[in-house]
Design a protein around this motif. Sequence first.
Motif, PDB file in Angstrom:
ATOM      1  N   LYS A 132       0.865  -1.188   0.146  1.00  0.00           N
ATOM      2  CA  LYS A 132       0.147  -0.072  -0.023  1.00  0.00           C
ATOM      3  C   LYS A 132       0.861   1.286   0.063  1.00  0.00           C
ATOM      4  N   ALA A 133       2.049   1.152   0.639  1.00  0.00           N
ATOM      5  CA  ALA A 133       2.946   2.429   0.968  1.00  0.00           C
ATOM      6  C   ALA A 133       3.357   2.692  -0.640  1.00  0.00           C
ATOM      7  N   VAL A 134       3.581   1.536  -1.484  1.00  0.00           N
ATOM      8  CA  VAL A 134       4.261   1.938  -2.855  1.00  0.00           C
ATOM      9  C   VAL A 134       3.042   2.576  -3.584  1.00  0.00           C
ATOM     10  N   ASN A 135       1.788   2.289  -3.457  1.00  0.00           N
ATOM     11  CA  ASN A 135       0.571   2.783  -4.062  1.00  0.00           C
ATOM     12  C   ASN A 135       0.526   4.363  -3.574  1.00  0.00           C
ATOM     13  N   ASP A 136       0.683   4.595  -2.174  1.00  0.00           N
ATOM     14  CA  ASP A 136       0.382   5.846  -1.814  1.00  0.00           C
ATOM     15  C   ASP A 136       1.708   6.675  -2.250  1.00  0.00           C
ATOM     16  N   THR A 137       2.984   6.258  -2.045  1.00  0.00           N
ATOM     17  CA  THR A 137       4.043   7.378  -2.541  1.00  0.00           C
ATOM     18  C   THR A 137       4.479   7.486  -3.848  1.00  0.00           C
ATOM     19  N   LEU A 138       4.323   6.368  -4.523  1.00  0.00           N
ATOM     20  CA  LEU A 138       4.975   6.198  -5.862  1.00  0.00           C
ATOM     21  C   LEU A 138       3.843   6.434  -6.998  1.00  0.00           C
ATOM     22  N   ALA A 152       0.717   3.447 -11.007  1.00  0.00           N
ATOM     23  CA  ALA A 152       1.509   3.067 -11.914  1.00  0.00           C
ATOM     24  C   ALA A 152       2.611   2.121 -11.503  1.00  0.00           C
ATOM     25  N   ALA A 153       3.307   2.495 -10.864  1.00  0.00           N
ATOM     26  CA  ALA A 153       4.352   1.941  -9.794  1.00  0.00           C
ATOM     27  C   ALA A 153       3.984   0.762  -9.305  1.00  0.00           C
ATOM     28  N   GLY A 154       2.571   0.876  -8.719  1.00  0.00           N
ATOM     29  CA  GLY A 154       2.246  -0.383  -7.974  1.00  0.00           C
ATOM     30  C   GLY A 154       2.078  -1.499  -9.062  1.00  0.00           C
ATOM     31  N   ASP A 155       1.511  -0.854 -10.143  1.00  0.00           N
ATOM     32  CA  ASP A 155       1.019  -2.164 -11.221  1.00  0.00           C
ATOM     33  C   ASP A 155       2.445  -2.910 -11.846  1.00  0.00           C
ATOM     34  N   HIS A 156       3.467  -1.788 -11.774  1.00  0.00           N
ATOM     35  CA  HIS A 156       4.779  -2.418 -12.137  1.00  0.00           C
ATOM     36  C   HIS A 156       5.157  -3.425 -11.310  1.00  0.00           C
ATOM     37  N   VAL A 157       5.199  -3.201 -10.049  1.00  0.00           N
ATOM     38  CA  VAL A 157       5.610  -4.118  -8.864  1.00  0.00           C
ATOM     39  C   VAL A 157       5.026  -5.302  -9.118  1.00  0.00           C
ATOM     40  N   LEU A 158       3.518  -5.321  -9.231  1.00  0.00           N
ATOM     41  CA  LEU A 158       2.675  -6.697  -9.306  1.00  0.00           C
ATOM     42  C   LEU A 158       2.996  -7.526 -10.419  1.00  0.00           C
ATOM     43  N   VAL A 194      12.198  -0.414  -8.020  1.00  0.00           N
ATOM     44  CA  VAL A 194      11.206   0.718  -8.118  1.00  0.00           C
ATOM     45  C   VAL A 194      10.220   0.934  -6.763  1.00  0.00           C
ATOM     46  N   SER A 195      10.082  -0.147  -6.205  1.00  0.00           N
ATOM     47  CA  SER A 195       9.308  -0.198  -4.999  1.00  0.00           C
ATOM     48  C   SER A 195       9.846   0.112  -3.694  1.00  0.00           C
ATOM     49  N   GLY A 196      11.320   0.268  -3.827  1.00  0.00           N
ATOM     50  CA  GLY A 196      11.922   0.670  -2.573  1.00  0.00           C
ATOM     51  C   GLY A 196      12.075  -0.802  -1.811  1.00  0.00           C
ATOM     52  N   ARG A 197      11.201  -1.091  -1.213  1.00  0.00           N
ATOM     53  CA  ARG A 197      11.189  -2.474  -0.489  1.00  0.00           C
ATOM     54  C   ARG A 197       9.981  -3.227  -0.641  1.00  0.00           C
TER      55      ARG A 197
END
Length: 289
Positions: A203-209, A212-218, A273-276
């Motif tokens: 959720k932090a990935v979606n909230d901060t980045l 689109a970044a969350g989709d890339h992570v998934l 891209v997600s940091g962690r």
Amino acid sequence: MMDQAALMQAMDVLCPMHLVLGPTGHVVHAGPTLQKLRPNSPMIGRRFLEIFDLRRPRAITSIDGLRATAGTKLHLQFRDAPKTEVKGLLVAGLKEGQSIVNLSFGISVVDAVSDYALNSSDFAATDLTIEMLYLVEAKSAAMEASRKLNLRLQGAMIAAEEQAFTDTLTGLKNRRAMDHVLARHMDWGTRFGLMQIDLDWFKAVNDTLGHAAGDHVLQTVARVMVEETRESDTVARVGGDEFVVILPHAKDGDAMEGIGRQNHSATVTANSVSGRVMSHLGKYWVSHI
């Protein structure tokens, strides 16, 4: 009275599969379609019973015996290959000792047309064979159209089924597919492993980045999990950041934990891209329901 030449011209048009036999049983004239069946072996000058094997009536070996069958249906077969079967009818000709034999393919006309590359011009315009050829051609066209339509429908059905069982974002199986695979394993009664994986702090990935970044992570996580599992395994996305891996013939929890840690390590490395991004492997078990 019609002379011989005029009769032959008329016969070539009306009965293009005919033979005219002389007194000795030798062919003196052959219709154009009949001669087309043996383009490299001229029939004129050969004995009729050397070209054809008379199957019925049997025991006829001479031209006199053949003339005695006048008006009787003949069943014949070419002596050389292809040994096409034909039907015939013999009548007396204009000259003394002359005979005319008209031939037909009968029900084997479709095979004959294919074997000899015949077309409508090889038959009399009033011959029922023409109508049969039209029907066969129409049937073939209809069957081909039906075959193509069936292929399109099957392709559309397969695509629809695949879409119904696929997560559109990651390309993995979805919850419906997972339920289907689980039901199949339970029906078979075979031993299988089930691993549940979710992503910590997603959720932090979606909230901060951003999403689109969350989709890339998934998508990246999905790719890594597919690469780190076997072709026989099923990887499904069943929620936002929740995944399930079904492993056929899994033996014990230790082996599954090793697979989970392998996925965890590869996933963390692949997703800068997600940091962690971490795989939570707290739920895994082996079952043979």
